[in-house]
Design a protein around this motif. Structure first.
Motif, short mmCIF file in Angstrom:
data_model
loop_
_atom_site.label_atom_id
_atom_site.label_comp_id
_atom_site.label_asym_id
_atom_site.label_seq_id
_atom_site.Cartn_x
_atom_site.Cartn_y
_atom_site.Cartn_z
N PRO A 163 -0.09 18.95 48.26
CA PRO A 163 -0.18 19.44 49.48
C PRO A 163 -0.99 19.05 50.28
CG PRO A 163 -1.69 20.27 46.79
CD PRO A 163 -1.16 18.78 47.10
N VAL A 165 -0.81 20.70 53.51
CA VAL A 165 -1.59 22.05 53.57
C VAL A 165 -4.11 21.74 53.95
CG1 VAL A 165 -2.12 23.50 52.19
CG2 VAL A 165 -1.86 24.15 54.68
N LEU A 168 -4.86 20.45 57.14
CA LEU A 168 -5.67 21.31 57.76
C LEU A 168 -6.87 22.00 57.02
CD1 LEU A 168 -2.57 23.70 57.94
CD2 LEU A 168 -2.56 22.51 59.75
#
Length: 194
Positions: A163, A165, A168
């Motif tokens: 992952p 993400v 971020l």
């Protein structure tokens, strides 16, 4: 900010960090001592048609989505690549939870808007930002190499899995840490002028 919720969250986070660390050590030790087969899954043949026909409706074509490869007597490199496909995320999780636990303890001890909290939030953010792609690269490349060692036609190369993400979220924590640090400096300047 020493509330019951914060104390509970700090305790749970510490326990989870220890459990992830123990899972990392246990998985590594049991994998090293294991002399069984090493398996890996690849989607290299994801659009290949199946050899035997399946009972599907008229006009439907069946294709494979993933292939599982297993080596009965793996080499040392294959066993190490298998470990590289599983251990980095456990280590990343244990260290991230440990840093988060330290952040919560600083909030409980000194309050939320202090230099120590801003610093620990920035450290956690940088760890997540850099650690997410790094762990994903180690896992992806280990699995790619393992597939390439079992099926040379596939080849191996740098791939990233997991992952991404989360990077971020790490950058958000870094930015919030810098904002909090500026807020602390502004508050100190304001207290000095009054």
């Amino acid at each position: 900010m020493n509330t019951r919720l914060m104390r509970t969250l700090a305790s749970v986070t510490s326990v989870l960090a220890v459990l992830c660390g123990l899972a990392f050590i246990g998985k590594g030790v049991t994998h090293i001592l294991d002399d069984g087969a090493v398996c890996v899954q690849t989607d290299f043949w994801r659009n290949a048609s199946l050899a035997n026909s399946l009972p599907v409706g008229a006009g439907v074509k069946a294709s494979s989505s993933a292939t599982r490869l297993c080596q009965d007597s793996p080499s040392v490199g294959q066993r190490a690549a298998d470990l590289g496909g599983e251990l980095p995320w456990l280590l990343f999780g244990a260290l991230a939870l440990l840093l988060f636990s330290r952040l919560l303890k600083a909030v409980m001890g000194q309050g939320p808007f202090t230099e120590a909290v801003a610093h620990r939030l920035s450290i956690l953010g940088w760890f997540v930002t850099v650690g997410t792609p790094l762990a994903g690269l180690v896992v992806g490349w280990s699995q790619s190499w393992l597939v390439g060692s079992m099926a040379p036609i596939v080849g191996s190369g740098p791939t990233v899995s997991g992952p991404l993400v989360l990077a971020l979220a790490g950058l958000t924590a870094v930015i919030m840490g810098k904002i909090m640090r500026e807020g602390v400096r502004m508050r100190e300047d304001l207290e000095g002028t009054i």
